[in-house]
Design a protein around this motif. Structure first.
Motif, PDB file in Angstrom:
ATOM      1  N   ASP A  97       7.406  25.835   6.663  1.00  0.00           N
ATOM      2  CA  ASP A  97       7.430  27.628   7.359  1.00  0.00           C
ATOM      3  C   ASP A  97       5.881  26.722   7.126  1.00  0.00           C
ATOM      4  O   ASP A  97       5.313  26.893   5.791  1.00  0.00           O
ATOM      5  N   ILE A  98       5.229  26.881   8.213  1.00  0.00           N
ATOM      6  CA  ILE A  98       2.637  26.206   7.744  1.00  0.00           C
ATOM      7  C   ILE A  98       2.482  27.444   8.611  1.00  0.00           C
ATOM      8  O   ILE A  98       3.248  28.314   9.277  1.00  0.00           O
ATOM      9  N   TRP A  99       0.934  27.752   9.087  1.00  0.00           N
ATOM     10  CA  TRP A  99       0.553  28.498   9.174  1.00  0.00           C
ATOM     11  C   TRP A  99      -0.579  28.870   8.710  1.00  0.00           C
ATOM     12  O   TRP A  99      -1.575  28.522   8.084  1.00  0.00           O
ATOM     13  N   VAL A 100      -2.032  29.551   9.938  1.00  0.00           N
ATOM     14  CA  VAL A 100      -2.779  29.441   9.983  1.00  0.00           C
ATOM     15  C   VAL A 100      -3.239  31.152   9.441  1.00  0.00           C
ATOM     16  O   VAL A 100      -3.184  32.018  10.685  1.00  0.00           O
ATOM     17  N   GLU A 101      -3.977  31.286   8.651  1.00  0.00           N
ATOM     18  CA  GLU A 101      -4.600  32.525   8.019  1.00  0.00           C
ATOM     19  C   GLU A 101      -5.924  33.549   8.478  1.00  0.00           C
ATOM     20  O   GLU A 101      -6.440  32.422   7.664  1.00  0.00           O
ATOM     21  N   ASN A 102      -6.187  33.988   8.673  1.00  0.00           N
ATOM     22  CA  ASN A 102      -7.488  34.545   8.968  1.00  0.00           C
ATOM     23  C   ASN A 102      -8.208  35.065   7.897  1.00  0.00           C
ATOM     24  O   ASN A 102      -7.252  35.457   6.957  1.00  0.00           O
ATOM     25  N   GLY A 103      -9.556  35.660   7.983  1.00  0.00           N
ATOM     26  CA  GLY A 103     -10.143  35.955   6.824  1.00  0.00           C
ATOM     27  C   GLY A 103      -9.088  37.523   6.685  1.00  0.00           C
ATOM     28  O   GLY A 103      -9.152  37.566   5.098  1.00  0.00           O
ATOM     29  N   LYS A 104      -8.232  38.000   7.127  1.00  0.00           N
ATOM     30  CA  LYS A 104      -8.065  39.322   6.855  1.00  0.00           C
ATOM     31  C   LYS A 104      -6.227  38.739   6.658  1.00  0.00           C
ATOM     32  O   LYS A 104      -5.635  39.857   5.865  1.00  0.00           O
ATOM     33  N   GLY A 105      -6.277  37.469   6.675  1.00  0.00           N
ATOM     34  CA  GLY A 105      -4.666  37.918   5.900  1.00  0.00           C
ATOM     35  C   GLY A 105      -3.088  37.680   6.798  1.00  0.00           C
ATOM     36  O   GLY A 105      -2.438  37.875   6.417  1.00  0.00           O
ATOM     37  N   GLU A 106      -4.083  37.604   8.136  1.00  0.00           N
ATOM     38  CA  GLU A 106      -3.356  37.621   9.322  1.00  0.00           C
ATOM     39  C   GLU A 106      -3.258  36.406   9.266  1.00  0.00           C
ATOM     40  O   GLU A 106      -3.576  35.171   9.729  1.00  0.00           O
ATOM     41  N   LYS A 107      -1.090  36.190  10.173  1.00  0.00           N
ATOM     42  CA  LYS A 107      -0.613  34.501  10.307  1.00  0.00           C
ATOM     43  C   LYS A 107      -0.955  34.772  11.841  1.00  0.00           C
ATOM     44  O   LYS A 107      -0.700  35.225  12.780  1.00  0.00           O
ATOM     45  N   THR A 108      -2.211  33.943  12.440  1.00  0.00           N
ATOM     46  CA  THR A 108      -2.443  33.864  13.974  1.00  0.00           C
ATOM     47  C   THR A 108      -1.553  32.795  14.306  1.00  0.00           C
ATOM     48  O   THR A 108      -1.553  33.022  15.154  1.00  0.00           O
ATOM     49  N   THR A 109      -1.536  31.848  13.171  1.00  0.00           N
ATOM     50  CA  THR A 109      -0.918  30.399  14.139  1.00  0.00           C
ATOM     51  C   THR A 109       0.066  29.714  13.327  1.00  0.00           C
ATOM     52  O   THR A 109       0.153  29.433  12.102  1.00  0.00           O
ATOM     53  N   PRO A 110       1.404  30.683  13.151  1.00  0.00           N
ATOM     54  CA  PRO A 110       2.360  29.908  12.484  1.00  0.00           C
ATOM     55  C   PRO A 110       3.448  28.938  12.959  1.00  0.00           C
ATOM     56  O   PRO A 110       3.713  29.313  14.071  1.00  0.00           O
ATOM     57  N   GLY A 111       4.035  28.454  11.973  1.00  0.00           N
ATOM     58  CA  GLY A 111       4.647  27.213  12.872  1.00  0.00           C
ATOM     59  C   GLY A 111       5.692  26.665  11.782  1.00  0.00           C
ATOM     60  O   GLY A 111       5.860  27.185  10.535  1.00  0.00           O
ATOM     61  N   THR A 112       6.059  25.350  11.724  1.00  0.00           N
ATOM     62  CA  THR A 112       7.010  25.038  11.342  1.00  0.00           C
ATOM     63  C   THR A 112       6.801  23.550  11.034  1.00  0.00           C
ATOM     64  O   THR A 112       6.503  22.824  11.972  1.00  0.00           O
ATOM     65  N   ALA A 113       7.078  22.407  10.087  1.00  0.00           N
ATOM     66  CA  ALA A 113       7.213  21.485   9.921  1.00  0.00           C
ATOM     67  C   ALA A 113       8.353  20.252   9.346  1.00  0.00           C
ATOM     68  O   ALA A 113       8.600  21.053   8.017  1.00  0.00           O
ATOM     69  N   THR A 114       8.334  19.114   9.624  1.00  0.00           N
ATOM     70  CA  THR A 114       9.475  18.287   8.969  1.00  0.00           C
ATOM     71  C   THR A 114       8.836  16.890   8.452  1.00  0.00           C
ATOM     72  O   THR A 114       8.176  16.467   9.135  1.00  0.00           O
ATOM     73  N   VAL A 115       8.691  16.768   7.309  1.00  0.00           N
ATOM     74  CA  VAL A 115       8.478  15.647   6.928  1.00  0.00           C
ATOM     75  C   VAL A 115       9.743  14.898   5.906  1.00  0.00           C
ATOM     76  O   VAL A 115       9.895  15.589   5.182  1.00  0.00           O
ATOM     77  N   ILE A 116       9.162  13.916   6.564  1.00  0.00           N
ATOM     78  CA  ILE A 116       9.967  13.095   4.796  1.00  0.00           C
ATOM     79  C   ILE A 116       8.674  12.135   3.722  1.00  0.00           C
ATOM     80  O   ILE A 116       8.237  11.538   4.361  1.00  0.00           O
ATOM     81  N   LEU A 117       9.844  12.698   2.702  1.00  0.00           N
ATOM     82  CA  LEU A 117       9.629  12.215   1.455  1.00  0.00           C
ATOM     83  C   LEU A 117       9.482  10.875   0.609  1.00  0.00           C
ATOM     84  O   LEU A 117      10.902  10.776   0.685  1.00  0.00           O
ATOM     85  N   PRO A 118       8.778  10.250   0.212  1.00  0.00           N
ATOM     86  CA  PRO A 118       9.414   9.140  -0.994  1.00  0.00           C
ATOM     87  C   PRO A 118      10.241   9.642  -1.950  1.00  0.00           C
ATOM     88  O   PRO A 118       9.607  10.695  -2.039  1.00  0.00           O
ATOM     89  N   SER A 119      11.179   8.521  -2.319  1.00  0.00           N
ATOM     90  CA  SER A 119      11.861   9.194  -3.569  1.00  0.00           C
ATOM     91  C   SER A 119      11.989   8.690  -4.606  1.00  0.00           C
ATOM     92  O   SER A 119      11.733   7.682  -4.592  1.00  0.00           O
ATOM     93  N   ARG A 120      11.760   9.417  -5.805  1.00  0.00           N
ATOM     94  CA  ARG A 120      11.323   9.106  -7.273  1.00  0.00           C
ATOM     95  C   ARG A 120      12.295   7.540  -7.293  1.00  0.00           C
ATOM     96  O   ARG A 120      12.308   6.232  -7.937  1.00  0.00           O
ATOM     97  N   GLU A 121      13.967   7.930  -7.171  1.00  0.00           N
ATOM     98  CA  GLU A 121      15.575   8.402  -7.174  1.00  0.00           C
ATOM     99  C   GLU A 121      15.823   6.598  -6.385  1.00  0.00           C
ATOM    100  O   GLU A 121      16.246   5.619  -7.081  1.00  0.00           O
ATOM    101  N   ALA A 122      14.850   6.807  -4.982  1.00  0.00           N
ATOM    102  CA  ALA A 122      15.545   5.480  -4.798  1.00  0.00           C
ATOM    103  C   ALA A 122      14.588   4.501  -4.549  1.00  0.00           C
ATOM    104  O   ALA A 122      14.789   3.158  -4.670  1.00  0.00           O
ATOM    105  N   LYS A 123      13.367   4.480  -5.121  1.00  0.00           N
ATOM    106  CA  LYS A 123      12.228   3.099  -5.711  1.00  0.00           C
ATOM    107  C   LYS A 123      12.505   2.857  -7.053  1.00  0.00           C
ATOM    108  O   LYS A 123      12.655   1.479  -6.917  1.00  0.00           O
ATOM    109  N   SER A 124      13.349   3.021  -7.849  1.00  0.00           N
ATOM    110  CA  SER A 124      13.669   3.026  -9.014  1.00  0.00           C
ATOM    111  C   SER A 124      14.901   1.753  -8.848  1.00  0.00           C
ATOM    112  O   SER A 124      15.605   1.951  -7.786  1.00  0.00           O
TER     113      SER A 124
END
Lengths: 151, 157, 149
Positions: B130-157
């Motif tokens: 879950d991702i978002w942009v928060e303004n100075g009052k702590g309100e989430k004016t821009t909520p969203g979601t993201a999916t990422v693929i990360l490298p794996s230490r196990e896959a590497k070794s």
């Protein structure tokens, strides 16, 4: 009473010193943005087919392209002023060769002189900057003399 | 260069490293120039007032770009951003400039995120947030979601 | 495209066809993007007012560009703009007309080049010359064309 000059020794030391070269890679998209901002529909700036049939043999940049804040006039020099507010005073450009998409323009500026004047809003500093623009073949495509006013 | 984040480094509930942003009138004009979005809603006072938003507002797409910056900073060069979405829920107003280089005092925006899910699928190490942009009052004016693929230490070794 | 202007077509005192412009705030923002000049004076009204101006100002260099357009329109593809110079004397505001004008001040042949010097300026709606300057252009010559043919 003689007022102290606003031109310091530190500023004087910069007179005539060539600044760090700045580079502008000329692209068709940038030329188009410039033509759009000027609302200048001249096909020489944008229409490759048209421009091919002219003596330029292809798209060229409008004269304003070298008026660029990203590279060129005043970039790379140590501009010092006791004032925070600034305005452009004037520009003079001498054009020698057309500038084309794909050109890599290297420009070098130096401070040519300072003048101080009493203006409507108090003391003003005029800084005169000279710049030479060369293309990737080392040919001088233009030179400029610009005035920056701070107050 | 920052050190690379690996799949094994994150757990559900982990925080995405927050990123601070200060929207200024200057930034909005740069964004207009870079994107070609010259809607006067983002720079002209009178037009913004006529549209009922008071004064010029931050481009939604700029806030989405901030969230992209948040994720690419976090995942590093070996991470891959697969998907990013957000909604423009609240309006944000840029800080005006005090002088040529300094913005006036005002709010700072924070881009934030938390990990909601992690799993391996077709050999890919996938992390959802879950991702978002928060303004100075702590309100989430821009909520969203993201999916990422990360490298794996196990896959590497 | 307009028909080509030749050296023989111009006389001292003749006018350059005026170019009428009316920059909008949008155009100022476009210019900021195209030129990389992000000085707030040209788009942030509060900033401009704090500096003592009633509204944001048209960039001086944008006016330079408009004068350039007037000249390149006039001289056509066969002409060469050699020098363009102007001073930003007066302020112009978006939404107000800027008329680019010019007049031939001198013409002569030197080193085989057919040179025309002009006074140029922009005029605001009160008729004040806010951006006076001068320009040098090289025009093709009918006589030369004939010789080469």
């Amino acid at each position: 009473m003689q007022q102290a000059s606003i031109i310091t020794d530190e500023m004087k030391e910069q007179l005539g010193v060539e600044g760090t070269p700045t580079i502008l890679e000329v692209e068709k998209g940038h030329i188009r943005m410039m033509a759009e901002a000027l609302d200048d529909p001249n096909p020489l700036w944008q229409d490759e087919e048209y421009a091919k049939k002219t003596r330029y043999g292809g798209i060229v940049a409008p004269p304003a392209l070298l008026c660029n804040a990203r590279a060129g006039t005043g970039r790379g020099v140590q501009m010092k002023s006791p004032f925070l507010r600034a305005l452009a005073g004037g520009d003079e450009l001498q054009y020698y060769l057309p500038v084309r998409p794909g050109d890599v323009i290297t420009s070098v500026s130096k401070i040519a002189e300072y003048n101080e004047r009493e203006g409507r809003m108090g003391k003003m500093l005029f800084t005169i900057i000279d710049t030479t623009y060369k293309n990737q073949r080392g040919e001088v495509v233009a030179t400029s003399r610009s005035t920056s006013i701070s107050y | 260069m920052k050190k690379q984040l690996y799949y094994e480094d994150v757990e559900v509930g982990s925080e995405v490293i927050p990123l601070a942003k200060i929207a200024t009138t200057e930034m909005l004009v740069k964004w207009a120039g870079a994107t070609g979005d010259f809607n006067p809603l983002h720079y002209e006072d009178a037009f913004a007032a006529s549209q009922g938003v008071g004064s010029p507002i931050v481009h939604g797409a700029l806030k989405r770009a901030w969230l992209g910056h948040l994720m690419t900073d976090w995942t590093g060069e070996q991470g891959i951003l697969k998907r990013l979405s957000c909604q423009y829920r609240g309006m944000d107003y840029p800080r005006k400039m005090k002088d040529m280089v300094t913005p006036e005092e005002g709010e700072t925006w924070w881009c934030k995120g938390t990990v909601t899910k992690k799993y391996v699928e077709d050999g890919q190490h996938i992390v959802e947030c879950d991702i978002w942009v928060e303004n100075g009052k702590g309100e989430k004016t821009t909520p969203g979601t993201a999916t990422v693929i990360l490298p794996s230490r196990e896959a590497k070794s | 495209m307009a028909k080509q202007l030749y050296y023989e077509d111009v006389e001292v005192g003749i006018e350059i066809p005026p170019l009428v412009k009316c920059p909008t705030t949008r155009q100022l923002v476009q210019w900021a993007g195209a030129s990389g000049d992000y000085y707030e004076l040209h788009y942030d009204k509060d900033f401009a007012q704090a500096q003592g101006f009633p509204n944001v100002l048209v960039h001086g260099k944008l006016k330079f560009g408009l004068l350039g357009q007037m000249l390149t329109d006039w001289i056509g593809e066969g002409g060469i703009l050699r020098k363009l110079s102007c001073s930003y004397r007066g302020t112009d505001f978006p939404g107000e007309e800027i008329v680019c004008k010019g007049r031939v001040a001198n013409k002569y042949v030197k080193d085989g080049e057919h040179i025309v010097e002009c006074e140029i300026w922009t005029e605001n709606p009160s008729g004040e010359k806010t951006t006076p300057g001068n320009a040098t252009v090289i025009l093709p010559s009918r006589a030369q064309d004939k010789k080469e043919a």
